[in-house]
Design a protein around this motif. Structure first.
Motif, PDB file in Angstrom:
ATOM      1  N   LYS A   1      26.085  16.136 -18.686  1.00  0.00           N
ATOM      2  CA  LYS A   1      27.109  16.687 -17.800  1.00  0.00           C
ATOM      3  C   LYS A   1      28.155  17.468 -18.604  1.00  0.00           C
ATOM      4  N   SER A   2      28.567  16.889 -19.704  1.00  0.00           N
ATOM      5  CA  SER A   2      29.595  17.548 -20.513  1.00  0.00           C
ATOM      6  C   SER A   2      29.062  18.789 -21.210  1.00  0.00           C
ATOM      7  N   ILE A   3      27.857  18.685 -21.755  1.00  0.00           N
ATOM      8  CA  ILE A   3      27.275  19.841 -22.446  1.00  0.00           C
ATOM      9  C   ILE A   3      27.115  21.000 -21.465  1.00  0.00           C
ATOM     10  N   TYR A   4      26.498  20.709 -20.311  1.00  0.00           N
ATOM     11  CA  TYR A   4      26.298  21.742 -19.296  1.00  0.00           C
ATOM     12  C   TYR A   4      27.630  22.235 -18.759  1.00  0.00           C
ATOM     13  N   GLY A   5      28.528  21.298 -18.548  1.00  0.00           N
ATOM     14  CA  GLY A   5      29.822  21.643 -17.976  1.00  0.00           C
ATOM     15  C   GLY A   5      30.593  22.621 -18.843  1.00  0.00           C
ATOM     16  N   ILE A   6      30.673  22.341 -20.134  1.00  0.00           N
ATOM     17  CA  ILE A   6      31.419  23.216 -21.040  1.00  0.00           C
ATOM     18  C   ILE A   6      30.716  24.566 -21.157  1.00  0.00           C
ATOM     19  N   ARG A   7      29.403  24.509 -21.239  1.00  0.00           N
ATOM     20  CA  ARG A   7      28.636  25.753 -21.357  1.00  0.00           C
ATOM     21  C   ARG A   7      28.898  26.642 -20.143  1.00  0.00           C
ATOM     22  N   GLY A   8      28.856  26.021 -18.971  1.00  0.00           N
ATOM     23  CA  GLY A   8      29.077  26.760 -17.733  1.00  0.00           C
ATOM     24  C   GLY A   8      30.504  27.279 -17.633  1.00  0.00           C
ATOM     25  N   LEU A   9      31.454  26.451 -18.036  1.00  0.00           N
ATOM     26  CA  LEU A   9      32.857  26.836 -17.970  1.00  0.00           C
ATOM     27  C   LEU A   9      33.149  28.010 -18.912  1.00  0.00           C
TER      28      LEU A   9
ATOM     29  N   ARG B   1      22.301  32.157 -16.067  1.00  0.00           N
ATOM     30  CA  ARG B   1      22.576  32.691 -17.406  1.00  0.00           C
ATOM     31  C   ARG B   1      22.503  31.614 -18.464  1.00  0.00           C
ATOM     32  N   GLN B   2      23.053  30.447 -18.155  1.00  0.00           N
ATOM     33  CA  GLN B   2      23.150  29.388 -19.159  1.00  0.00           C
ATOM     34  C   GLN B   2      22.051  28.345 -19.046  1.00  0.00           C
ATOM     35  N   LYS B   3      21.081  28.616 -18.206  1.00  0.00           N
ATOM     36  CA  LYS B   3      19.937  27.717 -18.002  1.00  0.00           C
ATOM     37  C   LYS B   3      20.400  26.285 -17.715  1.00  0.00           C
ATOM     38  N   ILE B   4      21.278  26.180 -16.726  1.00  0.00           N
ATOM     39  CA  ILE B   4      21.743  24.866 -16.292  1.00  0.00           C
ATOM     40  C   ILE B   4      21.142  24.611 -14.926  1.00  0.00           C
ATOM     41  N   PRO B   5      20.580  23.422 -14.699  1.00  0.00           N
ATOM     42  CA  PRO B   5      20.070  23.133 -13.352  1.00  0.00           C
ATOM     43  C   PRO B   5      21.184  23.313 -12.324  1.00  0.00           C
TER      44      PRO B   5
ATOM     45  N   SER C   1      36.359  39.540 -11.680  1.00  0.00           N
ATOM     46  CA  SER C   1      35.825  39.195 -10.365  1.00  0.00           C
ATOM     47  C   SER C   1      35.354  37.755 -10.383  1.00  0.00           C
ATOM     48  N   HIS C   2      35.147  37.228  -9.214  1.00  0.00           N
ATOM     49  CA  HIS C   2      34.688  35.855  -9.148  1.00  0.00           C
ATOM     50  C   HIS C   2      33.219  35.763  -9.545  1.00  0.00           C
ATOM     51  N   VAL C   3      32.821  34.582  -9.966  1.00  0.00           N
ATOM     52  CA  VAL C   3      31.418  34.379 -10.321  1.00  0.00           C
ATOM     53  C   VAL C   3      30.755  33.428  -9.345  1.00  0.00           C
ATOM     54  N   LYS C   4      29.463  33.613  -9.180  1.00  0.00           N
ATOM     55  CA  LYS C   4      28.704  32.696  -8.357  1.00  0.00           C
ATOM     56  C   LYS C   4      28.141  31.604  -9.266  1.00  0.00           C
ATOM     57  N   LEU C   5      28.171  30.377  -8.775  1.00  0.00           N
ATOM     58  CA  LEU C   5      27.664  29.272  -9.578  1.00  0.00           C
ATOM     59  C   LEU C   5      26.208  29.508  -9.953  1.00  0.00           C
TER      60      LEU C   5
ATOM     61  N   TYR D   1      22.933  20.322 -10.668  1.00  0.00           N
ATOM     62  CA  TYR D   1      23.758  19.672 -11.671  1.00  0.00           C
ATOM     63  C   TYR D   1      25.090  20.393 -11.800  1.00  0.00           C
ATOM     64  N   PHE D   2      25.006  21.703 -11.953  1.00  0.00           N
ATOM     65  CA  PHE D   2      26.211  22.479 -12.183  1.00  0.00           C
ATOM     66  C   PHE D   2      27.120  22.473 -10.966  1.00  0.00           C
TER      67      PHE D   2
END
Lengths: 143, 148
Positions: free
Chosen positions: A6-14, A34-38, A24-28, A41-42
């Motif tokens: 969760k933390s690894i994906y979370g920081i990567r996504g953030l 882009r970051q290959k996060i499920p 502009s805003h981003v879509k989840l 999960y994200f």
């Protein structure tokens, strides 16, 4: 003693959001791709971060997500507190430690926990981003 | 991201082993169990693991028990964790499975390497000898205080 997914994906996504949501805003789903996060999960991570006030969501045609606080003011320790709980390698010591446990607590755990806390409390999202961009954009010299 | 119970108990047991074997030679599991409060059964399994890893060795006979396999000053906390935790890295970017695996498209913050390097540096430089000495010193200070 691994950091949770969760933390690894979370920081990567953030970090990705910090990089792409300036104008502009981003879509989840874009971040996740882009970051290959499920994505599922994200989405959960995004909910936690939104509830804690670090990101906001905007509905509508040009909607999406954005940082609610500038990246220069978000410390990694704060994000990990939301996603990981706390950043200690050990639980806080009880009052009833044996002499042996006290020695180990002072010489090993306290030292480790403090050092990690120092690193995390002094690193902002922006700093992490800058390091990454610097690393990735190093020009290659060809002779 | 907690250090496992196995890791915590292993460190306690090894430090106590180092301290007591200085005074009395080989130490029994029973003694370690009594002094640490860790269950005998658990220690039995733990010591089998630690013996297989080469950190401790057993001595048979009437004054038998366990000893460190090397000098306490050459065994570090890092080494103990390596055997109990598998790896001392918080992130360990060279792990094969997501989310730890890395690909060029991912943002891999320097911070993770910095944290992992810091942890490694710290645990690889704390010896069992230093912990055992600290313990024995405090113990004798405590006994001194009680005996006044």
């Amino acid at each position: 003693m691994k950091l949770s997914a969760k933390s690894i994906y979370g920081i990567r996504g953030l970090l990705d959001m910090a990089m792409h949501s300036k104008s502009s805003h981003v879509k989840l789903s874009d971040v996740a791709k882009r970051q290959k996060i499920p994505l599922r999960y994200f989405e959960q991570v995004a909910t936690d971060l939104r509830k804690s006030g670090y990101i906001y969501s905007k509905k509508g045609a040009h909607g999406g997500y954005g940082l609610a606080i500038p990246a220069t003011q978000i410390y990694i320790s704060e994000i990990l507190n939301v996603l990981e709980g706390d950043m200690r390698l050990t639980d806080r010591p009880s009052n009833r430690q044996t002499l042996l446990q006290q020695c180990i607590e002072e010489m090993v755990y306290e030292v480790l926990n403090e050092k990690i806390a120092d690193l995390l409390n002094s690193t902002t999202l922006q700093k992490m981003l800058d390091n990454y961009i610097e690393k990735e954009c190093e020009p290659m010299y060809y002779i | 991201m907690r250090i496992s119970t196995k890791g915590r108990y292993a460190l306690e047991a090894i430090v106590l082993l180092a301290a007591r074997s200085k005074e009395t030679g080989a130490v029994s599991i029973r003694k370690i169990a009594n002094e640490t409060g860790i269950s005998y059964g658990y220690l039995e399994q733990l010591f089998t693991l630690l013996r297989k890893c080469g950190l401790i060795m057993s001595k048979k006979g009437s004054k038998g028990g366990y000893l460190l396999s090397r000098d306490a000053s050459s065994i570090t906390v890092g080494e103990v964790y390596l055997h109990t935790e598998g790896s001392i890295a918080l992130v360990g970017c060279d792990d094969e499975k997501p989310p730890y695996n890395t690909e060029k498209s991912f943002i891999i913050p320097d911070l993770w390497n910095e944290i992992d390097d810091t942890i490694a540096y710290l645990v690889n430089n704390i010896t069992i000898e230093s912990l055992a000495s600290c313990f024995l010193k405090r113990e004798s200070e405590q006994n001194y205080n009680y005996n006044i």
